[in-house]
Design an enzyme around this catalytic site. Structure first.
Site, PDB file in Angstrom:
ATOM      1  N   TYR A  98      57.856  65.796  32.864  1.00  0.00           N
ATOM      2  CA  TYR A  98      58.445  64.456  32.695  1.00  0.00           C
ATOM      3  C   TYR A  98      57.897  63.776  31.450  1.00  0.00           C
ATOM      4  CZ  TYR A  98      60.756  64.646  37.228  1.00  0.00           C
ATOM      5  OH  TYR A  98      61.578  64.989  38.278  1.00  0.00           O
ATOM      6  N   GLU A 140      59.599  65.207  44.875  1.00  0.00           N
ATOM      7  CA  GLU A 140      59.393  66.637  44.650  1.00  0.00           C
ATOM      8  C   GLU A 140      58.062  67.099  45.226  1.00  0.00           C
ATOM      9  OE1 GLU A 140      60.066  66.821  40.412  1.00  0.00           O
ATOM     10  OE2 GLU A 140      62.018  65.875  40.736  1.00  0.00           O
TER      11      GLU A 140
END
Length: 394
Positions: A98, A140
């Site tokens: 990310y 996640e």
């Protein structure tokens, strides 16, 4: 929830950012892959990059998330986030990636919008990004924590079966017995002849409760483009006795244990998660009222056609409705309809919960008719094979 100052800035700049988001996405991927070619080679779907679908999906998700933040600040797009998180978990996306996305995404925003990206605008959209990213990272992490295995595992191909001219099913035995929910999928990671490691998701087309899995793979004929390279490889090279690298099962389009009557509607290879649901209902002796709808080009193109008919016949509360563009001399029972799916010809129960899988035009048409009949949008669930181009529209 966005801070008040950032919410005001995002609200004011959303038309400009939204109007340029496709250009931003294109530049983002171009810069990121230039510096990190390994990501395109070994993680991202090269076919979806070539046809632009991944760019559109990224653009849609960011725009949808920002829109909800400023227009409906008390809500969180949980369905959208869950869908993305499950896909990321099946791919093995890690939190540090990310940071990589953030670097190139914001460089692309600055380049495309130029002087319009003031420090205040950059800070506001940075807040949007990290609200979405941190929500996904948390989801996640939860998915991985709940998974019985960490990382990838090997699965032996027990059987290869030709279902239609363009569809082959593979029965797999994972090295560790794993349960799954009807409607879930697994990722399959393959090393292609050029050395690239490409990953694709395939629905489990069987019911849970057994040691073996089954995936059903349609050959995607992509011509000279990389589209379909994994499905073509599986069709050409994988035989009984071979091993595949697979993920644990993921996916949020799953059938609840009980509830109101069901509409299970599919088209083409979208039949696979629906087939898992129907087999599960039959295996558990369900008496729920179930309406099964399937659309295809022809009976010969309908993968698992006879199997679906037998499973529906085994359910006392189920009916089957099939539409084929070309029926030919098919002796299917019940007799199929000709043309496109027309839900106005079906007596649907009220209330109902709908599960849809197939090409976007098919799902949009079914969803529109269900909404017209008064089915709440929250009771219409769907699965998209590939990048979710419906993000923000469902």
């Amino acid at each position: 929830m966005l801070s008040p100052d950032s919410a005001a800035i995002v609200r004011a700049t959303l038309p400009v950012v939204g109007g340029s988001i496709q250009d931003i996405s294109a530049r983002f991927y171009e810069m990121m892959f230039a510096d990190h070619p390994d990501l395109l080679r070994d993680l991202f779907n090269r076919g979806n990059q070539a046809n632009g679908e991944q760019r559109s999906a990224l653009a849609g998700s960011i725009a949808a998330f920002a829109t909800i933040l400023v227009q409906r600040p008390d809500e969180r797009p949980d369905a959208m986030l869950s869908r993305i998180a499950n896909k990321h978990a099946s791919l093995g996306i890690t939190p540090d990636q990310y940071e990589v996305v953030h670097k190139y995404l914001f460089a692309a925003i600055a380049e495309v919008l130029g002087d319009g990206v003031t420090p205040e605008v950059a800070a506001a959209w940075d807040e949007v990004y990290w609200l979405m990213a941190n929500a996904l990272i948390t989801l996640e992490a939860d998915l991985h924590r709940d998974s019985p295995v960490e990382g990838w595992l090997r699965a032996t191909v027990l059987e290869r079966r030709r279902e239609t001219p363009d569809v082959v099913s593979f029965t797999l035995r994972p090295q560790i017995p794993l349960s799954f929910k009807p409607g879930q999928y697994v990722s399959v990671a393959v090393t292609l002849p050029d050395g690239a490691r490409q990953i694709r998701q395939y629905s489990l087309s069987c019911a849970p409760g057994r040691d073996d899995w089954r995936i059903t793979v349609k050959r995607v004929r992509g011509g000279d483009t990389p589209e379909g390279e994994v499905s073509n490889w599986l069709h050409a090279d994988v035989q009984a006795g071979d091993e595949l690298t697979v993920s644990a099962p993921f996916g949020d389009l799953t059938l609840p244990a009980d509830g109101p009557p069901l509409l299970l509607a599919s088209a083409g290879i979208g039949a696979t998660p629906i087939l898992s649901m129907v087999e599960h209902l039959a295996a558990t002796g369900s008496t729920r009222r179930v309406t099964v709808v399937h659309a295809d080009r022809s009976p010969a193109d309908h993968a698992h056609r006879d199997e679906l008919g037998q499973l529906v016949a085994a359910l006392p509360g189920a009916t089957l409705h099939r539409w084929y563009e070309e029926v030919g001399d098919c002796s299917c029972r019940p007799a199929p309809n000709v043309g496109q799916v027309d839900l106005t010809r079906i007596d649907l129960p009220d209330p109902l919960v709908a599960y849809l899988c197939g090409p976007l035009p098919f799902m949009r048409g079914v969803r529109t008719e269900l909404l017209r009949r008064g089915v709440p949008a929250s009771d219409i669930h769907y699965e998209v094979f590939g990048p979710d181009l419906w993000l923000g529209q469902s």
